[in-house]
Scaffold this motif. Structure first.
Motif, PDB file in Angstrom:
ATOM      1  N   TYR A 128      -1.585   3.096  -4.469  1.00  0.00           N
ATOM      2  CA  TYR A 128      -1.499   1.679  -4.129  1.00  0.00           C
ATOM      3  C   TYR A 128      -0.549   1.434  -2.970  1.00  0.00           C
ATOM      4  N   ILE A 129      -0.883   0.393  -2.194  1.00  0.00           N
ATOM      5  CA  ILE A 129      -0.033  -0.134  -1.146  1.00  0.00           C
ATOM      6  C   ILE A 129       0.501  -1.480  -1.629  1.00  0.00           C
ATOM      7  N   VAL A 130       1.790  -1.725  -1.462  1.00  0.00           N
ATOM      8  CA  VAL A 130       2.384  -3.002  -1.843  1.00  0.00           C
ATOM      9  C   VAL A 130       2.311  -3.951  -0.649  1.00  0.00           C
ATOM     10  N   VAL A 131       1.772  -5.149  -0.866  1.00  0.00           N
ATOM     11  CA  VAL A 131       1.548  -6.096   0.226  1.00  0.00           C
ATOM     12  C   VAL A 131       2.048  -7.483  -0.169  1.00  0.00           C
ATOM     13  N   ASN A 132       2.031  -8.391   0.807  1.00  0.00           N
ATOM     14  CA  ASN A 132       2.349  -9.788   0.534  1.00  0.00           C
ATOM     15  C   ASN A 132       1.071 -10.615   0.527  1.00  0.00           C
ATOM     16  N   ASP A 133       1.197 -11.928   0.389  1.00  0.00           N
ATOM     17  CA  ASP A 133       0.025 -12.797   0.284  1.00  0.00           C
ATOM     18  C   ASP A 133      -0.908 -12.660   1.491  1.00  0.00           C
ATOM     19  N   SER A 134      -0.338 -12.654   2.693  1.00  0.00           N
ATOM     20  CA  SER A 134      -1.152 -12.671   3.905  1.00  0.00           C
ATOM     21  C   SER A 134      -1.918 -11.366   4.109  1.00  0.00           C
ATOM     22  N   ASP A 135      -1.453 -10.266   3.517  1.00  0.00           N
ATOM     23  CA  ASP A 135      -2.119  -8.971   3.678  1.00  0.00           C
ATOM     24  C   ASP A 135      -3.037  -8.629   2.506  1.00  0.00           C
ATOM     25  N   SER A 136      -3.222  -9.578   1.589  1.00  0.00           N
ATOM     26  CA  SER A 136      -3.990  -9.281   0.386  1.00  0.00           C
ATOM     27  C   SER A 136      -5.459  -9.702   0.478  1.00  0.00           C
ATOM     28  N   HIS A 137      -5.876 -10.264   1.608  1.00  0.00           N
ATOM     29  CA  HIS A 137      -7.243 -10.746   1.768  1.00  0.00           C
ATOM     30  C   HIS A 137      -8.107  -9.721   2.509  1.00  0.00           C
ATOM     31  N   ASN A 138      -9.308  -9.488   2.008  1.00  0.00           N
ATOM     32  CA  ASN A 138     -10.279  -8.573   2.629  1.00  0.00           C
ATOM     33  C   ASN A 138      -9.715  -7.170   2.857  1.00  0.00           C
ATOM     34  N   TRP A 139      -8.797  -6.764   1.991  1.00  0.00           N
ATOM     35  CA  TRP A 139      -8.173  -5.455   2.173  1.00  0.00           C
ATOM     36  C   TRP A 139      -9.175  -4.311   2.020  1.00  0.00           C
ATOM     37  N   GLU A 140     -10.246  -4.532   1.234  1.00  0.00           N
ATOM     38  CA  GLU A 140     -11.207  -3.455   0.987  1.00  0.00           C
ATOM     39  C   GLU A 140     -11.902  -2.983   2.263  1.00  0.00           C
ATOM     40  N   LYS A 141     -11.930  -3.848   3.274  1.00  0.00           N
ATOM     41  CA  LYS A 141     -12.610  -3.502   4.528  1.00  0.00           C
ATOM     42  C   LYS A 141     -11.678  -2.821   5.532  1.00  0.00           C
ATOM     43  N   GLN A 142     -10.410  -2.678   5.190  1.00  0.00           N
ATOM     44  CA  GLN A 142      -9.475  -2.043   6.108  1.00  0.00           C
ATOM     45  C   GLN A 142      -9.729  -0.535   6.173  1.00  0.00           C
ATOM     46  N   LEU A 143      -9.567   0.005   7.348  1.00  0.00           N
ATOM     47  CA  LEU A 143      -9.873   1.411   7.588  1.00  0.00           C
ATOM     48  C   LEU A 143      -8.969   2.348   6.796  1.00  0.00           C
ATOM     49  N   ARG A 144      -7.733   1.950   6.552  1.00  0.00           N
ATOM     50  CA  ARG A 144      -6.771   2.872   5.956  1.00  0.00           C
ATOM     51  C   ARG A 144      -7.098   3.266   4.516  1.00  0.00           C
ATOM     52  N   PHE A 145      -7.786   2.397   3.767  1.00  0.00           N
ATOM     53  CA  PHE A 145      -7.930   2.672   2.342  1.00  0.00           C
ATOM     54  C   PHE A 145      -8.865   3.843   2.014  1.00  0.00           C
ATOM     55  N   PRO A 146     -10.053   3.954   2.623  1.00  0.00           N
ATOM     56  CA  PRO A 146     -10.831   5.179   2.369  1.00  0.00           C
ATOM     57  C   PRO A 146     -10.123   6.433   2.874  1.00  0.00           C
TER      58      PRO A 146
END
Length: 204
Positions: A128-146
């Protein structure tokens, strides 16, 4: 790793910025890291009370006004939510602040943390990555997670990628949000990363 999204927008401009940027920004200790260290205290001691004391002490130098007091109270509440959610997911804590680095090219690499790593009750793993409110939207589409999922599977546990789930924890709410990418998603992410590396390197 978080800068990958900026690089995706315009990799050549990002490469030119890396070439010209020589200044080191000054950063205070982020709230997310203080919250993460409180989470670590909870896992190491098994005591939510000690974790709360750690968190409150980490903000003890702030001005005692209503806004700051309310914010700390909310962060404490999210610690309770985190501990409950972690238990309900039947995770076994493994470690935190695991440093990772991924090469985009011979000239460029990206580094960062996998903030929290757990073992699952079915013999798998989570990161897991710890984020704030502004970074919690549409995170699944970010390149870093896969890419993080692939990194955990390949470099940490030497397992199949389908045994790994990745996601975010918003430190204002303490809930786990997770996904497990398929091999096609991971292959596509690695291909895009290679493209970004080529584009960025052309300006270095």
């Amino acid at each position: 790793m978080s800068k990958l999204e900026t690089a995706r927008i315009n990799p050549r401009d990002f490469g030119a910025h890396l070439r010209d940027d020589t200044e080191e920004p000054f950063n205070n200790r982020p709230k997310s890291v203080r919250w993460l260290d409180a989470v670590s205290t909870y896992h190491k001691t098994g005591s939510i009370s000690k974790a709360i004391i750690y968190l409150e002490n980490s903000f003890s130098n702030r001005q005692k006004n209503k806004k700051n007091i309310t914010e700390v109270e909310n962060l404490v509440s999210s610690l309770y939510s985190y501990a409950s959610d972690h238990s309900n997911l039947k995770y076994t804590y493994y470690n935190h602040k695991h440093t990772m680095e991924i090469y985009l090219s011979e000239k460029v690499k990206t580094t960062g943390w996998i903030w929290i790593i757990n073992k699952t009750d079915y013999g798998g793993y989570s990161g897991y990555i710890v984020v704030n409110d502004s970074d919690s939207h549409n995170w699944e589409k970010q390149l870093r997670f896969p890419l993080i999922q692939n990194y955990i599977a390949k470099h940490i546990f030497k397992c199949e990628s389908n045994l790994v789930e990745v996601g975010i924890i918003n430190y204002y709410e303490g809930k786990h949000h997770k996904i497990s990418y398929n091999k096609r998603d991971i292959k596509s992410a690695k291909k895009e990363l290679k493209f970004l590396g080529t584009e960025i390197s052309s300006f270095l």
